[in-house]
Design an enzyme around this catalytic site. Structure first.
Site: not given
Length: 528
Positions: A276, A419-420, A452
């Site tokens: 991230c 995570a996306a 993000c």
């Protein structure tokens, strides 16, 4: 529940289990129970049928294989071996003291030929990517035999740590036991993987055990290399040094922000790739907004030292972020890499683009470590020159071994490590793994999607959504949510919607707004 005694990594024994022990059995991570005790051995002993009903209500498998003493007959050993081969693991067996269950296990294992256990699919890693992939696989083919190799006892919703550091979330809501998120039909191997043998279709565990597979999925995440910055690891959590990249440190970030009234706050970002890439800035913006609201920002000098050359890798989002850099009076220093920390003296050292090293005193330091592939991946034949797992960027299949796939932070692809991204990758890998099991070519493609949510202030977010090459891939029409601008709707998604979508959607195989795209199909559903 009385004390359990591990016999192997996936088999333990205990004395008599009672109805009130079932929650503890589940919390300990067991997936199955074997009763080796005959009914009616002593007054007050719960019968096996009652225990079986209670176990099934908790999602546990149950088998009753009673034996009267530790002298195990061959037929009983064979029944025990069949149960151990069939039942989801880890298994807890019980009798009056645990001795008969231990003897049953020994007799059952003596029947084996020493061959490696073989599964349709072996998944290395029980983080976001691994669990989501397993859930998506089982959603499509419930009878698959799947083993998940994961040594950790806890699973974390890491995107929530930014909010913990800002005092928005309690840390506890970002943590669950691994047993709670592990798919019930998967076999959880509570060990670490140590080596890959892709030519022989097997993975070696830390204890030397070989696990064989038809298809391998690699998803162990990446390694936060705290030791790469001299002095950093030793001072984390004290001397004003913190990081939202660790569960135990995110609350310290909030503590430091609330206590700070004057001084210098440094925020750092290491070279790519990192988990991230917006997270270092998120911590900074939320801290500045807190100080701004309390009218303290004018007395605090904020510096953002980024090893990269730009504020953000996708140019469309830079104007909105630049406006907040100016609003908060942040001294943005691109090409400045953290290379050392003296916590006691509160001095941070930064290497500049010209090779010079400068020292900056601080009252608060939010540090982000360099991030690399796990050691056992980096030294393996499946890694490319970067140390990460080589994959085709669309199918996520390895270029050398067609029955090997990878997803999540461990892949050597140019997508953002979020995570996306894993949420979008999991269905693609699931579809392509099933195709491999059926002897077919990959059928689904990943477009590099990553998201993000840049928390520029408490209550507003710049929702960056993009794919390979920085192409914008918004989930919503711009009239509803323009991700290039700070919006309250994006904050609502981050604050209220994304955590339940993670726990109850992504990790359960529910692919909301994440359905796999067939190869050759454009994102709008039209053939190319």
């Amino acid at each position: 529940m009385e004390k359990t005694t591990p016999v192997t990594a996936d088999f333990s024994v205990s004395p008599q289990i009672r109805l009130e022990d079932m929650p503890d059995v589940v919390a300990a991570g067991f997936r199955s129970i074997i009763s080796n005790r005959p009914n009616g051995e002593e007054p007050g002993q719960p019968d096996a049928a009652t225990l079986a009903r209670a176990a099934l209500e908790r999602g546990l498998a149950f088998e009753h294989l009673p034996v009267p003493n530790p002298d195990i007959a061959p037929a009983d050993a064979r029944a025990m071996r069949a149960a151990l081969d069939r039942l989801p693991k880890p298994v807890l067996a019980f009798c009056r003291t645990g001795a008969r269950s231990t003897a049953m296990h020994a007799a059952a294992m003596a029947l084996g030929d020493g061959a490696a256990a073989t599964y349709d699919v072996v998944i290395v890693g029980g983080g976001s990517a691994g669990i989501a992939c397993a859930a998506s696989l089982l959603k499509r083919r419930a009878d698959l035999s799947i083993a998940i190799i994961e040594p950790a006892d806890a699973h974390y919703y890491q995107p929530g740590w930014t909010m913990v550091g800002a005092g928005v979330f309690d840390p506890q809501i970002t943590r669950r036991t691994m047993a709670e998120v592990m798919p019930r039909k998967a076999h959880w191997i509570r060990q670490a993987a140590s080596a890959f043998q892709p030519d022989s279709n097997s993975v070696t565990l830390d204890d030397g055990t070989a696990i064989a597979y038809r298809v391998l999925v690699v998803a162990p995440g990446l390694k936060l290399d705290w030791a790469a910055i001299p002095g950093l690891a030793e001072t984390l959590g004290r001397n004003g040094v913190t990081s939202n990249y660790r569960y135990d440190l995110a609350p310290y970030t909030h503590e430091l922000v609330r206590k700070m009234a004057r001084g210098r706050a440094l925020f750092t970002q290491p070279p790519m790739p990192i988990k991230c890439a917006g997270a270092p800035q998120k911590a900074m913006y939320l801290s500045c907004h807190d100080w701004e609201k309390r009218r303290l920002l004018g007395g605090i000098g904020v510096e953002f030292h980024s090893a990269g050359p730009a504020l953000f890798g996708v140019a469309d989002y830079v104007p909105a972020l630049t406006a907040y850099i100016e609003r908060y009076g942040i001294d943005f220093r691109p090409g400045s890499k953290l290379v050392g920390v003296d916590g006691d003296a509160r001095i941070a050292r930064f290497e500049q683009g010209d090779g010079d090293v400068i020292e900056r005193p601080f009252d608060m330091l939010h540090a982000v470590p360099p991030q690399v592939a796990p050691d056992f991946v980096r030294s393996s034949p499946i890694a490319d020159d970067s140390g990460f797992v080589a994959v085709d960027p669309a199918t996520l299949r390895h270029p050398t071994w067609p029955n090997l796939f990878a997803l999540g932070d461990v892949i050597a692809a140019s997508n953002a490590k979020t995570a996306a991204a894993a949420r979008k990758q999991a269905p693609v890998v699931a579809v392509n793994v099933i195709a491999a099991l059926d002897g077919k070519a990959p059928a689904a493609a990943y477009d590099g999607y990553g998201s993000c949510p840049l928390t520029v202030e408490r209550g507003r977010i710049v929702l960056a959504e993009f794919g390979y090459g920085g192409k914008l891939l918004p989930s919503f029409p711009t009239w509803l949510l323009d991700g290039r601008k700070p919006t309250r709707l994006a904050w609502f998604l981050k604050d209220r919607m994304l955590p339940p979508i993670y726990w109850h959607g992504m990790l359960k195989g529910r692919e909301w707004l994440a359905g796999p795209r067939p190869i050759g199909m454009a994102p709008n559903g039209m053939a190319r």
